[in-house]
Design a protein around this motif. Structure first.
Motif, PDB file in Angstrom:
ATOM      1  N   TYR A 169     -59.158  79.824 -43.832  1.00 45.78           N
ATOM      2  CA  TYR A 169     -59.762  78.351 -42.645  1.00 45.78           C
ATOM      3  C   TYR A 169     -57.714  78.502 -42.409  1.00 45.78           C
ATOM      4  CZ  TYR A 169     -59.514  74.435 -39.763  1.00 45.78           C
ATOM      5  OH  TYR A 169     -59.735  73.315 -38.374  1.00 45.78           O
ATOM      6  N   PRO A 170     -58.150  78.418 -41.250  1.00 40.26           N
ATOM      7  CA  PRO A 170     -55.927  78.192 -40.301  1.00 40.26           C
ATOM      8  C   PRO A 170     -55.064  77.609 -40.955  1.00 40.26           C
ATOM      9  CG  PRO A 170     -57.613  78.409 -38.366  1.00 40.26           C
ATOM     10  CD  PRO A 170     -58.615  78.196 -39.636  1.00 40.26           C
ATOM     11  N   ASP A 171     -54.292  77.400 -41.358  1.00 41.46           N
ATOM     12  CA  ASP A 171     -53.043  76.446 -42.530  1.00 41.46           C
ATOM     13  C   ASP A 171     -54.137  76.044 -43.281  1.00 41.46           C
ATOM     14  OD1 ASP A 171     -50.642  75.964 -42.072  1.00 41.46           O
ATOM     15  OD2 ASP A 171     -51.190  74.408 -40.836  1.00 41.46           O
TER      16      ASP A 171
ATOM     17  N   SER B 189     -56.422  90.629 -33.495  1.00 39.11           N
ATOM     18  CA  SER B 189     -55.980  90.373 -31.706  1.00 39.11           C
ATOM     19  C   SER B 189     -55.732  90.656 -30.681  1.00 39.11           C
ATOM     20  CB  SER B 189     -54.077  89.433 -32.968  1.00 39.11           C
ATOM     21  OG  SER B 189     -53.549  90.744 -32.941  1.00 39.11           O
TER      22      SER B 189
ATOM     23  N   PRO C  29     -61.287  84.338 -32.422  1.00 38.96           N
ATOM     24  CA  PRO C  29     -61.574  83.797 -33.188  1.00 38.96           C
ATOM     25  C   PRO C  29     -63.344  84.692 -33.020  1.00 38.96           C
ATOM     26  CG  PRO C  29     -61.837  82.432 -31.483  1.00 38.96           C
ATOM     27  CD  PRO C  29     -61.029  83.727 -30.819  1.00 38.96           C
TER      28      PRO C  29
ATOM     29  N   LYS D  52     -57.183  90.979 -39.475  1.00 38.03           N
ATOM     30  CA  LYS D  52     -56.410  89.915 -38.295  1.00 38.03           C
ATOM     31  C   LYS D  52     -57.422  90.902 -37.129  1.00 38.03           C
ATOM     32  CE  LYS D  52     -54.131  86.527 -36.394  1.00 38.03           C
ATOM     33  NZ  LYS D  52     -53.018  85.432 -36.204  1.00 38.03           N
TER      34      LYS D  52
ATOM     35  N   GLU E  43     -52.576  87.005 -29.656  1.00 39.82           N
ATOM     36  CA  GLU E  43     -52.890  85.549 -30.155  1.00 39.82           C
ATOM     37  C   GLU E  43     -54.279  86.268 -30.361  1.00 39.82           C
ATOM     38  OE1 GLU E  43     -54.912  83.584 -25.764  1.00 39.82           O
ATOM     39  OE2 GLU E  43     -52.456  82.715 -25.321  1.00 39.82           O
ATOM     40  N   PRO E  44     -54.970  85.328 -31.126  1.00 35.91           N
ATOM     41  CA  PRO E  44     -56.258  85.634 -32.245  1.00 35.91           C
ATOM     42  C   PRO E  44     -57.855  85.904 -31.373  1.00 35.91           C
ATOM     43  CG  PRO E  44     -55.213  83.273 -32.848  1.00 35.91           C
ATOM     44  CD  PRO E  44     -54.209  83.873 -31.979  1.00 35.91           C
TER      45      PRO E  44
ATOM     46  N   ASN F  95     -62.698  84.400 -38.186  1.00 41.61           N
ATOM     47  CA  ASN F  95     -62.142  82.589 -38.405  1.00 41.61           C
ATOM     48  C   ASN F  95     -61.712  82.267 -37.107  1.00 41.61           C
ATOM     49  OD1 ASN F  95     -59.742  83.126 -38.360  1.00 41.61           O
ATOM     50  ND2 ASN F  95     -59.432  82.344 -40.835  1.00 41.61           N
TER      51      ASN F  95
ATOM     52  N   ASP G 107     -58.348  81.817 -36.013  1.00 41.21           N
ATOM     53  CA  ASP G 107     -57.242  82.977 -36.635  1.00 41.21           C
ATOM     54  C   ASP G 107     -57.000  84.079 -36.279  1.00 41.21           C
ATOM     55  OD1 ASP G 107     -55.042  80.736 -36.403  1.00 41.21           O
ATOM     56  OD2 ASP G 107     -54.289  80.985 -38.061  1.00 41.21           O
TER      57      ASP G 107
ATOM     58  N   GLU H 176     -58.651  86.140 -38.513  1.00 43.05           N
ATOM     59  CA  GLU H 176     -58.524  86.571 -39.582  1.00 43.05           C
ATOM     60  C   GLU H 176     -60.264  87.203 -39.789  1.00 43.05           C
ATOM     61  OE1 GLU H 176     -56.390  84.002 -41.561  1.00 43.05           O
ATOM     62  OE2 GLU H 176     -55.000  84.826 -40.946  1.00 43.05           O
TER      63      GLU H 176
END
Length: 480
Positions: free
Chosen positions: A423-425, A28, A37, A26, A34-35, A53, A55, A57
């Motif tokens: 994908y986030p979430d 950040s 992208p 990831k 904060e990520p 992505n 997020d 990641e």
């Protein structure tokens, strides 16, 4: 002057040693966590990599032909790049922190020519900056659809994209008929039932899933530079490359007229765009594309659906290999509209629709397959000789309602073992879509009920069969 942050990548945990296979991580920012992208992650010697992505990641598949001393570069618009060796990739998740920089987006750039000449030079340089040989990509596709802020459908697919490589004649055609020098085909699909099916559903799919965005620059070869007003926003650094940040806005209806032609709707995204252009060779690193509409209601020609388009947005990224060639690496597309129901319906439900689709280039193979190999792999007809062959898909590929290009299949074992960018979430999305039926049950059938539902809707509301009636399809090598 407004200050922007750039990145320095720091590994947040001890290195565990080089592990061939998939590496998770990831990206950040160090100051606020904060990520970040859409960070390009590439082994320059091989021209292979991935993108983080939404997020921040990433799932990076280390190629089997990578060697420990090869260099991996992390780069992004507005961020400093960092380099590490393949040997430094650990087997566990990596946390990559970003440190702020005083680099200024609004740095003064003195040009001895008008800004629009930057775009003219981009057009002139395409043939020398874009990778010009036939090659294969492994790609991963995702589609998510919301209706009234509720998740209505999720699709994931693994497939392959063939490109003949950039040739000038690919973009010099007067029309798009036969202009299929790149072809996308999915061989593994997971797909949920879709809770909302309208005449507009599938816009993201038809833009991304049909392979248009990876060749978007080629389709834009013949746009007219005098259609736009230009503003040079400043400069940035991507890796070791200085880039121009050039904004364009449509100043007349030339873009609209071009977008209204069959097969050229993507030109509408040039109405409000930002290009990130190499200051040395005028290669394109990234495009941010936008098209906005008023609140005007429209009616579809064949099914009499009432809708109002709101906006289209897209991001397209390219990565630069060690030889200096630019290759497609990532694209996403967002489509927003209001669905007012069919003209013949009484008190139809109003839907606020958002569609999001994205396509990752997971891996590259710089090979030149024979016509016979292409036909077998993509289940399509092939004519001509490399690098000017055309691939001819089944009619349903053009439709956009039917997701499958080529001959698809569903293999639960494949998806249990296949790693793809998250994908986030996404887990929550799966759970939400599984409330009524297990997700595996939904995914096991990849027939898009939307297509058959339209036939029922036409009968119910007295609407005659339209252009895409089932009887208009014909059999082909796609073997549906």
């Amino acid at each position: 002057m407004k200050k922007y942050l750039f990145v320095t990548f720091l590994l947040g945990m001890p290195c565990m040693g080089w592990a061939q296979g998939l590496v998770h991580g990831k990206v950040s920012r160090a100051d606020n966590s904060e990520p970040v992208p859409f960070v390009n992650i590439i082994i320059t010697a091989l021209g292979k990599g991935t993108v983080s992505n939404l997020d921040g990641e990433f799932h990076f598949r280390v190629p089997s032909d990578a060697t420990p001393e090869m260099e991996i570069v992390f780069s992004h618009i507005g961020f400093e790049s960092t380099r590490m060796q393949v040997a430094d990739f650990g087997s566990s998740s990596l946390e990559i922190k970003l440190s702020p920089s005083d680099y200024d987006l609004d740095q003064a750039i003195v040009l001895d020519f008008p800004p629009q000449m930057i775009m003219e030079r981009v057009k002139d340089s395409l043939i020398s900056t874009q990778y010009g040989q036939p090659h294969e990509m492994e790609v991963f596709y995702r589609e998510v659809i919301w209706g009234n802020d509720s998740i209505q459908g999720l699709t994931r697919a693994r497939g392959f994209l063939h490109s003949e490589g950039y040739q000038e004649k690919h973009s010099a055609k007067a029309s798009v008929d036969g202009n299929q020098f790149n072809m996308l085909s999915f061989d593994q699909i997971q797909k949920s039932d879709y809770g909302i099916l309208t005449d507009m559903t599938g816009a993201g799919r038809s833009a991304i899933g049909d392979g248009l965005f990876p060749i978007l620059l080629f389709r834009m070869w013949d746009f007219k530079v005098n259609w736009f007003e230009y503003e040079l926003l400043g400069g940035k650094t991507i890796g070791d490359r200085d880039v121009f940040v050039l904004a364009i806005k449509a100043k007349n209806n030339g873009v609209g007229r071009k977008a209204d032609k069959w097969g050229f709707s993507s030109y509408g995204l040039l109405e409000d765009a930002v290009f990130y252009i190499d200051q040395e060779d005028y290669g394109v690193h990234m495009m941010e594309l936008r098209q906005r509409f008023g609140e005007k209601r429209e009616k579809s020609k064949y099914r009499r659906l009432i809708y109002a388009k709101e906006k289209h947005e897209a991001v397209v990224k390219y990565q630069r290999n060690q030889a200096g060639d630019y290759l497609f690496t990532y694209a996403n597309y967002t489509n927003l509209y209001i669905d007012y129901g069919f003209e013949t319906e009484v008190n139809p439900k109003l839907w606020q629709i958002k569609e999001y689709a994205e396509l990752y280039a997971m891996d590259y193979k710089f090979v030149n397959l024979s016509n016979e190999q292409l036909q077998e792999k993509y289940k399509m007809g092939v004519t001509g000789e490399a690098p000017n062959r055309s691939l001819h898909p089944h009619t349903e590929w053009y439709n956009g309602w039917i997701f499958i290009a080529g001959k698809a299949r569903f293999d639960p074992k494949f998806w249990a073992e296949y790693d793809f960018p998250s994908y986030p979430d996404e887990l929550r999305l799966e759970l939400e879509l599984s409330k009524n039926r297990p997700l595996e049950t939904q995914f096991s059938a990849f027939t898009n009920k939307q297509f058959y539902l339209f036939s029922e809707l036409r009968k119910r509301h007295g609407i005659k069969d339209g252009f895409w009636a089932p009887r208009s399809f014909y059999s082909s090598e796609a073997e549906f």
